[in-house]
Design an enzyme around this catalytic site. Structure first.
Site, PDB file in Angstrom:
ATOM      1  N   GLU A  54      23.403  -3.280  -6.729  1.00  0.00           N
ATOM      2  CA  GLU A  54      23.036  -2.849  -5.377  1.00  0.00           C
ATOM      3  C   GLU A  54      24.272  -2.465  -4.560  1.00  0.00           C
ATOM      4  O   GLU A  54      24.203  -1.609  -3.682  1.00  0.00           O
ATOM      5  CB  GLU A  54      22.291  -3.980  -4.649  1.00  0.00           C
ATOM      6  CG  GLU A  54      20.928  -4.302  -5.234  1.00  0.00           C
ATOM      7  CD  GLU A  54      20.332  -5.577  -4.659  1.00  0.00           C
ATOM      8  OE1 GLU A  54      19.110  -5.604  -4.432  1.00  0.00           O
ATOM      9  OE2 GLU A  54      21.061  -6.569  -4.431  1.00  0.00           O
TER      10      GLU A  54
ATOM     11  N   THR B  74      17.844  -4.359  -2.123  1.00  0.00           N
ATOM     12  CA  THR B  74      16.585  -3.697  -2.445  1.00  0.00           C
ATOM     13  C   THR B  74      15.410  -4.603  -2.086  1.00  0.00           C
ATOM     14  O   THR B  74      15.573  -5.802  -1.884  1.00  0.00           O
ATOM     15  CB  THR B  74      16.533  -3.342  -3.945  1.00  0.00           C
ATOM     16  OG1 THR B  74      16.725  -4.539  -4.705  1.00  0.00           O
ATOM     17  CG2 THR B  74      17.614  -2.333  -4.291  1.00  0.00           C
TER      18      THR B  74
ATOM     19  N   LYS C 167       9.490  -6.842   1.206  1.00  0.00           N
ATOM     20  CA  LYS C 167       9.490  -8.127   0.484  1.00  0.00           C
ATOM     21  C   LYS C 167      10.770  -8.261  -0.331  1.00  0.00           C
ATOM     22  O   LYS C 167      11.039  -7.440  -1.211  1.00  0.00           O
ATOM     23  CB  LYS C 167       8.257  -8.166  -0.430  1.00  0.00           C
ATOM     24  CG  LYS C 167       8.152  -9.409  -1.276  1.00  0.00           C
ATOM     25  CD  LYS C 167       6.852  -9.403  -2.075  1.00  0.00           C
ATOM     26  CE  LYS C 167       6.788 -10.585  -3.012  1.00  0.00           C
ATOM     27  NZ  LYS C 167       7.710 -10.469  -4.151  1.00  0.00           N
ATOM     28  N   ASP C 168      11.559  -9.302  -0.039  1.00  0.00           N
ATOM     29  CA  ASP C 168      12.796  -9.492  -0.802  1.00  0.00           C
ATOM     30  C   ASP C 168      12.941 -10.947  -1.236  1.00  0.00           C
ATOM     31  O   ASP C 168      11.993 -11.734  -1.100  1.00  0.00           O
ATOM     32  CB  ASP C 168      14.018  -8.997  -0.004  1.00  0.00           C
ATOM     33  CG  ASP C 168      14.501  -9.993   1.023  1.00  0.00           C
ATOM     34  OD1 ASP C 168      13.799 -11.003   1.278  1.00  0.00           O
ATOM     35  OD2 ASP C 168      15.593  -9.794   1.585  1.00  0.00           O
ATOM     36  N   MET C 169      14.138 -11.288  -1.770  1.00  0.00           N
ATOM     37  CA  MET C 169      14.345 -12.658  -2.262  1.00  0.00           C
ATOM     38  C   MET C 169      15.536 -13.350  -1.599  1.00  0.00           C
ATOM     39  O   MET C 169      15.927 -14.436  -2.031  1.00  0.00           O
ATOM     40  CB  MET C 169      14.532 -12.650  -3.790  1.00  0.00           C
ATOM     41  CG  MET C 169      13.272 -12.234  -4.537  1.00  0.00           C
ATOM     42  SD  MET C 169      13.500 -12.197  -6.325  1.00  0.00           S
ATOM     43  CE  MET C 169      13.743 -13.933  -6.685  1.00  0.00           C
ATOM     44  N   GLU C 170      16.123 -12.723  -0.577  1.00  0.00           N
ATOM     45  CA  GLU C 170      17.311 -13.328   0.055  1.00  0.00           C
ATOM     46  C   GLU C 170      17.328 -13.278   1.578  1.00  0.00           C
ATOM     47  O   GLU C 170      17.952 -14.142   2.217  1.00  0.00           O
ATOM     48  CB  GLU C 170      18.609 -12.616  -0.432  1.00  0.00           C
ATOM     49  CG  GLU C 170      18.973 -12.840  -1.861  1.00  0.00           C
ATOM     50  CD  GLU C 170      18.311 -11.841  -2.807  1.00  0.00           C
ATOM     51  OE1 GLU C 170      17.827 -10.789  -2.304  1.00  0.00           O
ATOM     52  OE2 GLU C 170      18.263 -12.107  -4.010  1.00  0.00           O
TER      53      GLU C 170
ATOM     54  N   ASP D 216      10.169  -0.817  -5.295  1.00  0.00           N
ATOM     55  CA  ASP D 216       8.816  -0.936  -5.871  1.00  0.00           C
ATOM     56  C   ASP D 216       7.801  -1.106  -4.757  1.00  0.00           C
ATOM     57  O   ASP D 216       8.120  -1.588  -3.665  1.00  0.00           O
ATOM     58  CB  ASP D 216       8.760  -2.133  -6.826  1.00  0.00           C
ATOM     59  CG  ASP D 216       9.274  -3.407  -6.197  1.00  0.00           C
ATOM     60  OD1 ASP D 216      10.502  -3.622  -6.206  1.00  0.00           O
ATOM     61  OD2 ASP D 216       8.454  -4.165  -5.649  1.00  0.00           O
TER      62      ASP D 216
END
Ligand code: ADE
Length: 241
Positions: free
Chosen positions: A13, A88, A173-176, A199
């Site tokens: 990224e 992302t 929607k992310d993870m961090e 996505d």
């Protein structure tokens, strides 16, 4: 703006952006933590740092734990004026989102922390941290859409995640993101979100396949957006002198 810190989860990224600015790695800076630091300084003295979560078991560390460690270590050592979480995300076809589209965050929360109890516990679980007050001006002036970032610990999306995302107006929607914002809120450091879509969570495609296919295009879009954002911030700091 004298000192800007990017917090980015994955090398892929950040690499196009690191290459575009010729930013050099400061090896061992965070040892024994896995985080990696890349730094440069512009002619006007503004420092630009990029911190990556680093790796474990041969893969980039993603998720809230690694993001919290990286953000805490970096803010304590580098004292930035602004943290930028660039990365992302998934988004929604039903919101007319597109692959490799760049968004600026206008809010941030967790979508997978289901804690029963009173309002205090519920409020803490969801997070809902503030974003930097200059976020909207950047989006307007540079022509990016804004959206609310919601963070969870999984790439996939369970129906209960979707329910919380929809109930709270989530779009990215992310993870961090919320973990980075949590640490920023503790250390009184403003945060800007720059997110690019890999996505679409509601188009029926297999998420990891779609993510992998679009990671490069989305990361190039992040590079282009971040170049424009840095130019914008450098002009801001010039005009404030
Ligand atoms: N990063 C990129 N796509 C994602 C998704 N769908 N969920 C969580 N994090 C992501």
């Amino acid at each position: 703006m004298q000192n800007i810190l990017y917090v980015v989860a994955m090398q892929a990224e950040a690499q196009p952006f690191i290459d575009a600015f010729g930013i050099e790695e400061q090896e061992g800076f965070f040892a024994p933590l896995p985080c990696r630091l890349y730094s440069t300084e512009f002619e006007n003295g503004t420092k630009l740092h990029v911190v990556l979560n680093g790796q474990q078991h041969g893969s980039d560390l993603v998720g809230c734990e690694a993001a919290s460690v990286a953000t805490l270590a970096a803010i304590e050592r580098l004292h930035p004026d602004l943290v930028i979480n660039s990365g992302t995300c998934g988004a929604f076809e039903s919101n007319d989102a597109h692959i490799a589209e760049v968004y600026i965050g206008n809010g941030v929360m967790f979508h997978d922390r289901r804690v029963p109890g009173d309002d205090e516990w519920g409020t803490q679980a969801l997070g809902n941290y503030n974003v930097w007050e200059g976020s909207e001006a950047i989006a307007l002036e540079l022509g990016y859409r804004m959206g609310k970032v919601t963070t969870g610990s999984s790439l996939d999306m369970q129906p209960c995640d979707l329910q919380i995302i929809k109930d709270n107006g989530g779009e990215l929607k992310d993870m961090e993101g919320a973990a980075v914002a949590f640490v920023c809120s503790l250390l009184n450091t403003p945060i800007l979100f720059v997110k690019s879509v890999t996505d679409l969570c509601d188009n029926g495609a297999e998420t990891f396949e779609e993510f992998s296919k679009n990671l490069s295009a989305a990361s190039q879009a992040l590079r282009d957006a971040n170049k424009r954002i840095i130019c914008h911030l450098l002009h801001l700091s010039e005009s404030n002198r």
